[in-house]
Design a protein around this motif. Sequence first.
Motif, PDB file in Angstrom:
ATOM      1  N   UNK A   1       4.680 -16.428  40.037  1.00 22.16           N
ATOM      2  CA  UNK A   1       3.099 -17.091  40.148  1.00 22.16           C
ATOM      3  C   UNK A   1       3.386 -18.398  39.346  1.00 22.16           C
ATOM      4  N   UNK A   2       3.014 -19.620  39.991  1.00 15.36           N
ATOM      5  CA  UNK A   2       2.961 -21.101  39.388  1.00 15.36           C
ATOM      6  C   UNK A   2       1.698 -21.450  39.541  1.00 15.36           C
ATOM      7  N   UNK A   3       1.160 -22.168  38.540  1.00 16.33           N
ATOM      8  CA  UNK A   3      -0.244 -23.028  38.710  1.00 16.33           C
ATOM      9  C   UNK A   3       0.106 -24.260  37.832  1.00 16.33           C
ATOM     10  N   UNK A   4      -0.992 -25.166  38.303  1.00 15.70           N
ATOM     11  CA  UNK A   4      -0.889 -26.558  37.316  1.00 15.70           C
ATOM     12  C   UNK A   4      -2.223 -26.720  37.163  1.00 15.70           C
ATOM     13  N   UNK A   5      -2.329 -27.041  35.651  1.00 18.27           N
ATOM     14  CA  UNK A   5      -3.619 -27.573  35.174  1.00 18.27           C
ATOM     15  C   UNK A   5      -3.529 -28.898  34.614  1.00 18.27           C
ATOM     16  N   UNK A   6      -4.552 -29.784  35.201  1.00 19.34           N
ATOM     17  CA  UNK A   6      -5.039 -31.191  34.797  1.00 19.34           C
ATOM     18  C   UNK A   6      -5.814 -31.140  33.684  1.00 19.34           C
TER      19      UNK A   6
ATOM     20  N   UNK B   1      -6.483 -24.356  28.670  1.00 20.64           N
ATOM     21  CA  UNK B   1      -6.034 -23.235  28.683  1.00 20.64           C
ATOM     22  C   UNK B   1      -6.362 -22.490  27.598  1.00 20.64           C
ATOM     23  N   UNK B   2      -6.392 -21.159  27.742  1.00 20.64           N
ATOM     24  CA  UNK B   2      -6.489 -20.227  26.989  1.00 20.64           C
ATOM     25  C   UNK B   2      -5.434 -19.069  26.890  1.00 20.64           C
ATOM     26  N   UNK B   3      -4.618 -18.811  26.049  1.00 22.99           N
ATOM     27  CA  UNK B   3      -3.488 -17.935  26.363  1.00 22.99           C
ATOM     28  C   UNK B   3      -3.778 -16.692  25.434  1.00 22.99           C
ATOM     29  N   UNK B   4      -3.560 -15.356  25.924  1.00 18.08           N
ATOM     30  CA  UNK B   4      -3.636 -14.302  25.140  1.00 18.08           C
ATOM     31  C   UNK B   4      -2.754 -13.080  25.585  1.00 18.08           C
ATOM     32  N   UNK B   5      -2.548 -11.991  24.901  1.00 20.66           N
ATOM     33  CA  UNK B   5      -1.939 -10.956  25.284  1.00 20.66           C
ATOM     34  C   UNK B   5      -2.707  -9.667  25.062  1.00 20.66           C
ATOM     35  N   UNK B   6      -2.227  -8.710  24.360  1.00 22.44           N
ATOM     36  CA  UNK B   6      -3.021  -7.543  24.277  1.00 22.44           C
ATOM     37  C   UNK B   6      -2.918  -6.533  25.507  1.00 22.44           C
ATOM     38  N   UNK B   7      -3.353  -6.921  26.491  1.00 14.33           N
ATOM     39  CA  UNK B   7      -3.353  -6.292  27.797  1.00 14.33           C
ATOM     40  C   UNK B   7      -1.957  -6.203  28.355  1.00 14.33           C
TER      41      UNK B   7
ATOM     42  N   UNK C   1     -15.783 -18.648  20.262  1.00 19.21           N
ATOM     43  CA  UNK C   1     -14.867 -19.561  20.236  1.00 19.21           C
ATOM     44  C   UNK C   1     -14.841 -20.263  21.752  1.00 19.21           C
ATOM     45  N   UNK C   2     -15.032 -19.333  22.552  1.00 14.91           N
ATOM     46  CA  UNK C   2     -14.840 -19.967  24.391  1.00 14.91           C
ATOM     47  C   UNK C   2     -15.783 -21.083  24.315  1.00 14.91           C
ATOM     48  N   UNK C   3     -16.959 -20.656  24.097  1.00  7.68           N
ATOM     49  CA  UNK C   3     -18.086 -21.883  24.327  1.00  7.68           C
ATOM     50  C   UNK C   3     -17.667 -23.055  23.566  1.00  7.68           C
ATOM     51  N   UNK C   4     -17.158 -22.954  22.210  1.00  4.15           N
ATOM     52  CA  UNK C   4     -16.887 -24.244  21.460  1.00  4.15           C
ATOM     53  C   UNK C   4     -15.685 -24.870  21.796  1.00  4.15           C
ATOM     54  N   UNK C   5     -14.865 -24.107  22.638  1.00  7.07           N
ATOM     55  CA  UNK C   5     -13.560 -24.988  23.323  1.00  7.07           C
ATOM     56  C   UNK C   5     -13.998 -25.748  24.417  1.00  7.07           C
ATOM     57  N   UNK C   6     -15.084 -25.180  25.281  1.00  5.75           N
ATOM     58  CA  UNK C   6     -15.431 -25.728  26.583  1.00  5.75           C
ATOM     59  C   UNK C   6     -15.515 -27.387  26.408  1.00  5.75           C
TER      60      UNK C   6
ATOM     61  N   UNK D   1      -1.951 -11.716  34.044  1.00  4.86           N
ATOM     62  CA  UNK D   1      -3.155 -12.137  34.575  1.00  4.86           C
ATOM     63  C   UNK D   1      -3.430 -13.643  34.569  1.00  4.86           C
ATOM     64  N   UNK D   2      -4.080 -14.282  35.463  1.00  2.00           N
ATOM     65  CA  UNK D   2      -4.654 -15.655  35.677  1.00  2.00           C
ATOM     66  C   UNK D   2      -5.866 -15.852  36.189  1.00  2.00           C
ATOM     67  N   UNK D   3      -6.816 -16.248  35.574  1.00  2.00           N
ATOM     68  CA  UNK D   3      -8.488 -16.261  35.825  1.00  2.00           C
ATOM     69  C   UNK D   3      -8.669 -17.843  36.303  1.00  2.00           C
ATOM     70  N   UNK D   4      -9.655 -17.714  37.101  1.00  2.00           N
ATOM     71  CA  UNK D   4     -10.114 -18.854  37.529  1.00  2.00           C
ATOM     72  C   UNK D   4     -10.977 -19.633  36.364  1.00  2.00           C
ATOM     73  N   UNK D   5     -11.128 -20.815  36.504  1.00  2.00           N
ATOM     74  CA  UNK D   5     -11.921 -21.666  35.147  1.00  2.00           C
ATOM     75  C   UNK D   5     -13.342 -21.124  35.042  1.00  2.00           C
ATOM     76  N   UNK D   6     -13.662 -20.741  33.681  1.00  2.00           N
ATOM     77  CA  UNK D   6     -14.823 -20.307  33.479  1.00  2.00           C
ATOM     78  C   UNK D   6     -14.993 -21.316  32.263  1.00  2.00           C
ATOM     79  N   UNK D   7     -16.394 -22.353  32.646  1.00  2.00           N
ATOM     80  CA  UNK D   7     -16.686 -23.344  31.869  1.00  2.00           C
ATOM     81  C   UNK D   7     -15.351 -24.111  31.442  1.00  2.00           C
ATOM     82  N   UNK D   8     -14.553 -24.439  32.622  1.00  2.00           N
ATOM     83  CA  UNK D   8     -13.472 -25.290  32.317  1.00  2.00           C
ATOM     84  C   UNK D   8     -12.194 -24.784  31.984  1.00  2.00           C
ATOM     85  N   UNK D   9     -12.390 -23.590  31.196  1.00  2.00           N
ATOM     86  CA  UNK D   9     -11.107 -22.940  30.596  1.00  2.00           C
ATOM     87  C   UNK D   9     -10.612 -21.955  31.461  1.00  2.00           C
ATOM     88  N   UNK D  10      -9.353 -21.913  31.414  1.00  2.00           N
ATOM     89  CA  UNK D  10      -8.253 -20.893  32.255  1.00  2.00           C
ATOM     90  C   UNK D  10      -7.658 -20.053  31.440  1.00  2.00           C
ATOM     91  N   UNK D  11      -8.000 -18.597  31.492  1.00  2.00           N
ATOM     92  CA  UNK D  11      -7.333 -17.579  30.529  1.00  2.00           C
ATOM     93  C   UNK D  11      -6.285 -17.178  31.469  1.00  2.00           C
TER      94      UNK D  11
END
Length: 129
Positions: free
Chosen positions: A121-126, A48-54, A38-43, A58-68
């Motif tokens: 925490x504040x971030x901006x995504x273009x 932005x990818x949002x999730x919970x579970x944990x 899924x991640x690779x197909x969305x690249x 957390x805010x991650x740096x971009x991986x393949x252009x996606x920020x988790x």
Amino acid sequence: RWLDRTLANARGDCRIAFWHRPRLTHGGYEAAPDLNPLWNRLAGHARIVLSGHDHNLQRHRPVRGLIQYVVGAGGRGRYHLREGDSTMAWARDDVNAALRIVLKPGSAVLEFRTPRHRVVDRSRVSCSQ
């Protein structure tokens, strides 16, 4: 198949994807490499990818252009964070908060806010449309 059909003629990368388990995490659970397809197909099609579970923030740096963003500290017992790696941009496991997202054409402002509206925490995504 649904995702492939949806993205087949999609232009730009101004999309937000969300699912329950995070692909990237340093919380109580392990990362979920089974989400790689899924991640690779969305690249290139989302930013932005949002999730919970944990149960932490957390805010991650971009991986393949996606920020988790892991948004799991809404009031239930929080999980401690483990040591981060190069993907971790910011994280907290000691505060309850929610993620506020303000969308505008070509950008999003994302803020983790406590119940008393304090921004932790504040971030901006273009993105390109």
